[in-house]
Each structure stands twice: as structure tokens, then as C-alpha cells.
Design a protein around this motif. Sequence first.
Motif, PDB file in Angstrom:
ATOM      1  N   VAL A   1       1.761   9.937  -5.638  1.00 11.58           N
ATOM      2  CA  VAL A   1       2.513  10.938  -5.469  1.00 11.58           C
ATOM      3  C   VAL A   1       3.591  11.118  -6.724  1.00 11.58           C
ATOM      4  CG1 VAL A   1       4.293  12.076  -3.709  1.00 11.58           C
ATOM      5  CG2 VAL A   1       2.259  10.518  -2.943  1.00 11.58           C
ATOM      6  N   SER A   2       4.570  10.112  -6.921  1.00  7.36           N
ATOM      7  CA  SER A   2       5.906  10.259  -8.273  1.00  7.36           C
ATOM      8  C   SER A   2       5.171  10.731  -9.430  1.00  7.36           C
ATOM      9  CB  SER A   2       6.936   9.212  -8.547  1.00  7.36           C
ATOM     10  OG  SER A   2       7.615   8.903  -8.986  1.00  7.36           O
ATOM     11  N   THR A   3       3.137  10.180  -9.573  1.00  7.77           N
ATOM     12  CA  THR A   3       3.177  10.565 -11.168  1.00  7.77           C
ATOM     13  C   THR A   3       2.873  11.554 -10.676  1.00  7.77           C
ATOM     14  OG1 THR A   3       2.362   7.842 -11.320  1.00  7.77           O
ATOM     15  CG2 THR A   3       1.094   9.453 -12.615  1.00  7.77           C
ATOM     16  N   GLU A   4       1.910  12.014  -9.768  1.00  4.62           N
ATOM     17  CA  GLU A   4       1.316  13.567  -9.242  1.00  4.62           C
ATOM     18  C   GLU A   4       2.326  14.574  -9.839  1.00  4.62           C
ATOM     19  OE1 GLU A   4      -2.174  15.713  -9.035  1.00  4.62           O
ATOM     20  OE2 GLU A   4      -1.828  13.671  -9.130  1.00  4.62           O
ATOM     21  N   LEU A   5       3.497  14.215  -9.126  1.00  2.25           N
ATOM     22  CA  LEU A   5       4.522  14.947  -9.652  1.00  2.25           C
ATOM     23  C   LEU A   5       5.138  15.391 -10.969  1.00  2.25           C
ATOM     24  CD1 LEU A   5       6.596  14.538  -5.967  1.00  2.25           C
ATOM     25  CD2 LEU A   5       5.887  16.171  -6.178  1.00  2.25           C
TER      26      LEU A   5
ATOM     27  N   ALA B   1       5.843  21.575  -2.820  1.00  6.96           N
ATOM     28  CA  ALA B   1       6.392  20.813  -2.181  1.00  6.96           C
ATOM     29  C   ALA B   1       5.574  20.381  -0.827  1.00  6.96           C
ATOM     30  CB  ALA B   1       7.137  22.674  -1.386  1.00  6.96           C
ATOM     31  N   ALA B   2       4.467  20.291  -0.618  1.00  6.33           N
ATOM     32  CA  ALA B   2       3.131  19.739   0.138  1.00  6.33           C
ATOM     33  C   ALA B   2       3.592  18.617  -0.077  1.00  6.33           C
ATOM     34  CB  ALA B   2       1.839  20.498  -0.231  1.00  6.33           C
ATOM     35  N   LEU B   3       3.505  17.963  -1.835  1.00  5.64           N
ATOM     36  CA  LEU B   3       3.229  16.891  -1.329  1.00  5.64           C
ATOM     37  C   LEU B   3       4.765  15.832  -1.497  1.00  5.64           C
ATOM     38  CD1 LEU B   3       1.343  16.363  -5.180  1.00  5.64           C
ATOM     39  CD2 LEU B   3       1.146  15.117  -2.854  1.00  5.64           C
ATOM     40  N   VAL B   4       5.399  16.544  -1.657  1.00  4.20           N
ATOM     41  CA  VAL B   4       6.918  15.595  -1.195  1.00  4.20           C
ATOM     42  C   VAL B   4       7.481  16.326   0.827  1.00  4.20           C
ATOM     43  CG1 VAL B   4       9.351  16.663  -0.999  1.00  4.20           C
ATOM     44  CG2 VAL B   4       8.205  16.882  -3.294  1.00  4.20           C
ATOM     45  N   GLU B   5       6.727  16.766   1.057  1.00 12.25           N
ATOM     46  CA  GLU B   5       6.877  17.087   2.456  1.00 12.25           C
ATOM     47  C   GLU B   5       5.872  15.606   2.642  1.00 12.25           C
ATOM     48  OE1 GLU B   5       5.724  20.660   3.562  1.00 12.25           O
ATOM     49  OE2 GLU B   5       7.417  21.709   3.065  1.00 12.25           O
ATOM     50  N   VAL B   6       4.775  15.828   2.878  1.00 13.18           N
ATOM     51  CA  VAL B   6       3.980  14.410   2.859  1.00 13.18           C
ATOM     52  C   VAL B   6       4.409  13.249   2.939  1.00 13.18           C
ATOM     53  CG1 VAL B   6       1.220  13.417   1.996  1.00 13.18           C
ATOM     54  CG2 VAL B   6       1.381  15.164   2.868  1.00 13.18           C
ATOM     55  N   CYS B   7       4.698  12.441   1.431  1.00  6.27           N
ATOM     56  CA  CYS B   7       6.213  12.184   1.846  1.00  6.27           C
ATOM     57  C   CYS B   7       7.203  11.319   2.886  1.00  6.27           C
ATOM     58  CB  CYS B   7       6.409  11.761  -0.183  1.00  6.27           C
ATOM     59  SG  CYS B   7       5.704  10.933  -1.795  1.00  6.27           S
ATOM     60  N   ASP B   8       7.161  12.351   3.055  1.00  5.49           N
ATOM     61  CA  ASP B   8       8.848  12.675   3.758  1.00  5.49           C
ATOM     62  C   ASP B   8       8.423  11.859   5.525  1.00  5.49           C
ATOM     63  OD1 ASP B   8      10.908  12.736   2.198  1.00  5.49           O
ATOM     64  OD2 ASP B   8      10.866  15.402   2.602  1.00  5.49           O
ATOM     65  N   LYS B   9       7.006  12.648   5.920  1.00  4.51           N
ATOM     66  CA  LYS B   9       6.262  12.236   6.905  1.00  4.51           C
ATOM     67  C   LYS B   9       5.944  11.027   6.944  1.00  4.51           C
ATOM     68  CE  LYS B   9       2.071  13.918   9.099  1.00  4.51           C
ATOM     69  NZ  LYS B   9       1.093  14.946   9.349  1.00  4.51           N
ATOM     70  N   ILE B  10       5.152  10.526   5.441  1.00 12.11           N
ATOM     71  CA  ILE B  10       4.859   9.198   5.799  1.00 12.11           C
ATOM     72  C   ILE B  10       5.966   8.105   5.792  1.00 12.11           C
ATOM     73  CG2 ILE B  10       3.998   7.478   3.587  1.00 12.11           C
ATOM     74  CD1 ILE B  10       2.463   9.524   3.179  1.00 12.11           C
TER      75      ILE B  10
ATOM     76  N   SER C   1       1.097  -1.206   0.043  1.00 16.39           N
ATOM     77  CA  SER C   1      -0.079   0.020  -0.238  1.00 16.39           C
ATOM     78  C   SER C   1       0.839   0.723  -0.183  1.00 16.39           C
ATOM     79  CB  SER C   1      -1.204  -0.069   0.663  1.00 16.39           C
ATOM     80  OG  SER C   1      -2.007  -0.818   1.553  1.00 16.39           O
ATOM     81  N   LEU C   2       1.992   0.998   0.914  1.00 18.10           N
ATOM     82  CA  LEU C   2       2.649   2.178   0.662  1.00 18.10           C
ATOM     83  C   LEU C   2       3.729   1.737  -0.386  1.00 18.10           C
ATOM     84  CD1 LEU C   2       4.723   2.219   4.287  1.00 18.10           C
ATOM     85  CD2 LEU C   2       2.984   3.886   3.765  1.00 18.10           C
ATOM     86  N   GLU C   3       3.889   2.204  -0.902  1.00 14.88           N
ATOM     87  CA  GLU C   3       4.857   1.621  -2.342  1.00 14.88           C
ATOM     88  C   GLU C   3       3.489   2.113  -3.646  1.00 14.88           C
ATOM     89  OE1 GLU C   3       5.870  -2.251  -3.528  1.00 14.88           O
ATOM     90  OE2 GLU C   3       7.205  -2.499  -1.977  1.00 14.88           O
ATOM     91  N   THR C   4       2.144   1.610  -3.281  1.00 12.63           N
ATOM     92  CA  THR C   4       0.874   2.200  -4.046  1.00 12.63           C
ATOM     93  C   THR C   4       1.138   4.030  -3.974  1.00 12.63           C
ATOM     94  OG1 THR C   4       0.181  -0.041  -3.922  1.00 12.63           O
ATOM     95  CG2 THR C   4      -0.940   2.146  -5.216  1.00 12.63           C
TER      96      THR C   4
END
Length: 353
Positions: A296-300, A312-321, A288-291
Motif C-alpha cells: 500500500v505504501s508503494t502504491e500510494l 483515501a480508499a487505500l488509507v482507509e483500508v489500511c486502517d481497517k486492516i 504477511s501484514l507487513e507485506t
Amino acid sequence: MPLERAPDDVEPGDLAEVPRPREATRLVGHRAAEAAFAAAIGSGRLHHAWLLGGPQGIGKATLAYRVARWLLAHPDRQQTPDDLHVAPDHPAARKVAALSHPNLVALRRHRVPGAKTLPTKIPVDAARKALDLFGATAGNAGYRICIVDSAEDLNPNSANALLKMLEEPPPRSLFLIVSHAPGRLLPTIRSRCRALTLRPLDEAEVAAVIAGFPAPFQVPDGASLARAAALAEGSVARAVAMLDPATATVVTEVETLLARLDHPDWRRILTLADKLAAREADALFETSLETVFRFVSTELDRRRAEPPARLAALVEVCDKIARAAREAATYNLDRRPLVLSLFGDLAGAVRTA
């Protein structure tokens, strides 16, 4: 056909009805890496230690055993081989598959008879026992070969034992070290190895590997195989996991929920969180995390023309996850809050972006 395995014969990465790397005599992709080994063999100056790096599940160990198998099958040949294929019925191939060849040792995690679980690391006693191979003369004046699969499984003491052998290698010794993250290894180990970085397989290569698995593996229909290969990011192991109905169902559900972040379906998200919080759901949680990260990668990529500040918000969420997932694993925390906050944070980040 894969060897019959005893009930307590368990190794990391085992997949039901799928050959282990040492049982696979077919290599898909990685022709440049194979050619590098063939050229080194033909030159008569085969370096004593090779570091095979790249993502997990792309064929690094398969290549390592392929090299070992060829050298053990041809102890006296010096010319450059066209490739490193050895017929499955060759005595050396059978002995490599069974790990019974006297000139080969595999330094790996495996469940010892009577144990209930796999060890988390390769202990130093196991490393020293394996490296005893290099204290004797190889049969047939051939190579003595050690395959380390993988280097990340070595604990500090076993890594130092390996390093000592790499620093003073006996004649005609060969170390094939598989690593999923070479940058994390001891610099002193890396400096003594010739490094080969293997790239992820493309979708067609992933599908070709799976389609070539022998019975009793059931090759899926073309559509299922193509979808699994497309989601695998170059890893055969990941593609095989995607063929599991339970895994495919979770991936589809996560993708559906991610597609509706503008109006999150919290009832379905809560149901998913309950499923991923189960004790036996570790693999599903990782998938699920990989999905999510793939989304996020596709969205970026889709929004790459927009100002970086908006992304930047998307990248920050990835780091937080990623941080939250590591903490949940380290401290055995309930995964439900993580899953709920994951979707909430992503919904906010997508709206911001």
C-alpha cells in the motif's frame, strides 16, 4: 561465537544461531549515536539516563551493550574514546555476554527455569531485584549500569519502580533504556532521559550485519541476502526472518496475489488464509501484514500525483486492516475472514483509486 545456551535459556527476539545484542561486539551504523556517547564520556558529564528509540531490530540494544561494555572495561578512563569497541576476549566483554558482571544488570523478559513460556511483561519484583544493584557500591569505583530491553515490556508497577530510581539516581549510575515506541512511555520517564533516536539501517548495512554473523550461522547467497535486506525496512531481525524459506514463500505468495488485485485469485487467497489461520502461524501472519502495508505504501507513492481524495480508499483500508488485526489478536479470533476481507477491500480500493 555466541555462547552455548541452555534449553530453557529463552529471551524475546532470539533468532537461531544469531548472537544476542550482548554477545555482539561489532556495531554497524549508528556512528552519530556512538559518537554522542563517546563525547559524553570524555566530557566527564555522562547523563545518568539515556533513551534509545527507534524501530525494532535496528541495533538499539547492541549499542546499549556496547556502551556498557566499554565503561565496564575502562572504569578509570575519562578522555574521549575514538570508538566504544572492546575486544571480544576482554574479561569485561565475556562477563557482559554472560550477564555475569557485578556492575551490570539487564531488566528484560526472560524465561525462568521450569517455566514453559516467556512472561508477557517485566514484573515489579524482577524490576526491584534488578535495581538492588544501585543499593551497593560499584566494584572498581566504576559505573553501575542497568539496561532496560525493552521499556515496552515494563508493566505499570515496574515502570514506576524504574522511575523512582531515575528521579534519585545514585552517583555513577547509568540507565540505558531501549524503546521501540518512546512516545508510549511515561512522560516522567522520558523527561529524565537524554533521548537518542536511531534510524533504520540501510540495505547495505543490514546485509553487512548478517554477513558478519559468526558460525554456526550460515550466511546466505548474495541474491537471497540482498532480497532479505531490501524487504527488511532497516531491521536485521526482519531480514533474518525473510531468510527462512517458509517466510520467503509466504511473502512471495502475498506479493503475487497483491499484483493480481484486478482479478483476485480467490482459490489461492483461501489457501493462504488457511495457512495464516494456523495456531503456529503468528509470525507468518505478521509478515504477511507487513507485506500488505509495504504494498500500500508503494502504491500510494506511485500515485502521489493523483488527487488525495482518490487515494483515501487505500488509507482507509489500511486502517481497517490494522484494527481488525488488533482485534483478532486481542480476542483470539479466526484469521481467515480477516485475510479474505483484506484482499477484497484492497481490490475495491485499488479500483477506486
